[in-house]
Design an enzyme around this catalytic site. Structure first.
Site, PDB file in Angstrom:
ATOM      1  CD  GLU A  51     -14.756   4.801  -7.148  1.00 20.22           C
ATOM      2  OE1 GLU A  51     -14.267   3.943  -6.377  1.00 20.22           O
ATOM      3  OE2 GLU A  51     -14.306   5.016  -8.311  1.00 20.22           O
ATOM      4  CG  PHE A 113      -3.222   1.260   0.729  1.00 20.64           C
ATOM      5  CD1 PHE A 113      -2.550   1.309  -0.492  1.00 20.64           C
ATOM      6  CD2 PHE A 113      -4.442   0.615   0.797  1.00 20.64           C
ATOM      7  CE1 PHE A 113      -3.099   0.718  -1.619  1.00 20.64           C
ATOM      8  CE2 PHE A 113      -4.995   0.006  -0.333  1.00 20.64           C
ATOM      9  CZ  PHE A 113      -4.322   0.065  -1.538  1.00 20.64           C
TER      10      PHE A 113
END
Length: 555
Positions: A51, A113
């Site tokens: 990313e 999560f």
């Protein structure tokens, strides 16, 4: 039209003229990626290896096109991996919109999560950021993000969208692309004051920065400088804003700038600072920077006025408008004696050769010789970055893609990918060093996968060159952790990723190898063997001034 939030995101991107996005899929953005699939390639998506590479690619795309770059990442680690790229764009005032996913609204604040408060994390490094928890707010917020990113002093905006919003239905009404907010014209009184100071000057000097590039004001600067015969110096971010071959150009200013540029700043009686911020890499000793000058500071951002150096005249406004107005207000003038004085102290960068190695100067001047003026040079951060700034002759704006403010090692390859996708008809060359390249070499898989024709010129001295240079000068040659003894074979590595690998080991290799690499029109890596002790000179020490310039190294 009724559609999901994910589809509405794609529609907004299309209405804003977005043709390319960079990103990496994950659970919280699956709806967005499904919508991208359904839109059948209307927007080109480049999947990077990480990313951070995607964020730097969006940044590079924005720098060379002048448009807003777009990056997409999932929640949690996907979003946090964007942080360095967002900070880099913020420091250099580059417009990007980062779209991140987040967990559904009912899961927020529960340590779910891959949950992270990315708006909290990025608050100090964005112009603005949003979290969208209501489908009705999605489209207006996205449009606002593009407006904010491109208005005034440009910069990054983050839009965090919860997954349930991307799956919910909303009404979408098409709209024209947003327009940046109009910048108020500079005050006439400020323009008149600046014009009066310039008229009275005997030794005026322009000091330009990245703001000149951002405002597309290079033509106005050239006209004004030639009309009033004012020499020009440039920060690294301003390179390309004024043609290198114009007789008025004195070159790079600052820590590793030309002696004549730094001496001009010291001796001038009026310093016209245009889109620059007197960073510590230019004004190391602020009290001794332009000590004899009245300073005119032209900037779109009032927060820059008197932040680093006191100025006698503030002109707040868009540089294109301000320089155009000053051109109309100022009569023709001559400063022949001042130009003659500076011309007489111009001198080339000092050459230092090391037996058995190639000289970085020769590599970069050969790249300059073999490439057209509109070639885009991307860099990482370190010695190679400064050598590129010193030895490559930039003639046009938006042809240098480099990390100026944040100084991000690992910026270069992602940025080069973004630059090439933004300007597909131009040659992109990445000049990097082995230290920086070890931080981003995973993006070679992106080059290979999309056959992106970036030529990587790797200055390989097998050390962390710039930090080691400082250890040589300031730390008694105690080379702590700057001789890593890495054994990476970059040619084999390039071939393992599926791109061409070449090597330059002798001076006679330089021109044929670079020419061959350029002629391939595909991704290439060239491993250039340079000396451990190759240094960037001249060098003004931190906190120093032009009289403290270091011209030689003691090895």
């Amino acid at each position: 039209m009724k559609m999901t939030g994910a589809r509405a995101i794609i529609e907004v991107l299309l209405e804003q003229g977005v043709d390319t996005v960079f990103g990496y899929p994950g659970g919280s953005v699956l709806n967005i990626y499904d919508a991208l699939y359904q839109y059948g390639g209307k927007i080109n998506h480049i999947l990077t290896a990480h990313e951070q590479g995607a964020a730097h690619a969006a940044d590079g795309y924005a720098r060379v096109t002048g448009k807003t770059g777009v990056v997409i990442a999932t929640s949690g680690p996907g979003a946090t991996n964007l942080v360095t790229g967002i900070a880099n764009a913020y420091m250099d005032s580059i417009p990007i919109v980062a779209i991140t996913g987040n967990v559904p609204v009912p899961s927020l604040g529960r340590d779910s999560f891959q949950e992270i408060d990315i708006t909290g994390v990025t608050m100090p490094i964005t112009k603005h950021n949003f979290i969208v928890k209501d489908i009705k707010e999605l489209v207006p917020i996205l449009r606002a993000a593009f407006k904010i990113a491109s208005s005034g002093r440009k910069g990054p905006v983050l839009v965090d969208v919860t997954k349930d919003v991307t799956g919910a239905e909303t009404e979408y009404t098409p709209a024209p692309p947003v327009k940046p907010l109009e910048t108020k014209p500079a005050k006439i009184s400020a323009l008149e004051r600046a014009a009066e100071i310039i008229k009275e000057s005997k030794k005026p000097l322009f000091y330009i920065g990245g703001g000149l590039i951002s405002s597309n004001a290079s033509p106005e600067l050239l006209k004004l400088a030639e009309k009033v015969q004012i020499p020009v110096t440039s920060s690294m971010m301003g390179l390309g804003g004024f043609p290198y071959d114009n007789p008025l150009y004195m070159g790079l200013i600052g820590m590793h700038g030309r002696f004549v540029a730094n001496k001009a700043a010291h001796d001038c009686d009026v310093l016209i600072t245009a889109g620059a911020r007197f960073s510590d890499r230019v004004a190391g000793n602020r009290a001794m920077f332009a000590p004899n000058a009245k300073i005119i500071h032209i900037d779109i951002d009032p927060a820059e006025m008197d932040k680093n150096v006191f100025s006698h005249c503030h002109v707040r406004g868009d540089l294109k408008q301000v320089l155009g107005a000053l051109y109309d207000m100022l009569p023709e003038a001559k400063h022949d004696e001042w130009i003659k004085e500076l011309t007489e102290i111009k001198k080339p960068y000092k050459r230092v050769d090391f037996e058995g190695y190639v000289n970085p100067m020769d590599i970069i001047t050969t790249i300059d010789k073999l490439t057209p003026d509109d070639t885009i040079i991307a860099t990482d951060v370190g010695q190679h970055q400064l050598w590129a700034a010193q030895y490559y002759n930039f003639r046009l704006p938006r042809t240098l893609v480099t990390s100026g403010g944040l100084g991000t090692m690992g910026f270069g390859l992602g940025a080069a990918i973004g630059a090439q996708m933004g300007q597909k008809d131009k040659q992109v060359v990445l000049i990097t060093g082995d230290g920086s390249f070890h931080m981003n070499l995973n993006e070679m898989t992106t080059l290979a996968s999309y056959n992106i024709p970036v030529v990587i010129v790797l200055m390989n001295n097998e050390v962390l060159g710039m930090v080691r240079q400082w250890q040589t000068v300031f730390y008694g040659k105690r080379y702590s952790q700057t001789d890593p003894h890495r054994k990476t074979d970059f040619v084999k590595l390039a071939e393992a990723f599926g791109i061409n690998g070449m090597k330059i080991e002798k001076p006679e290799d330089i021109e044929p190898v670079i020419k061959k690499a350029l002629d391939l029109h595909g991704p290439v890596l060239i491993d250039c063997r340079i000396a451990h002790d190759a240094s960037v000179l001249p060098m003004i020490p931190p906190g120093g001034a032009v009289q403290d310039t270091i011209d030689e190294m003691c090895y």
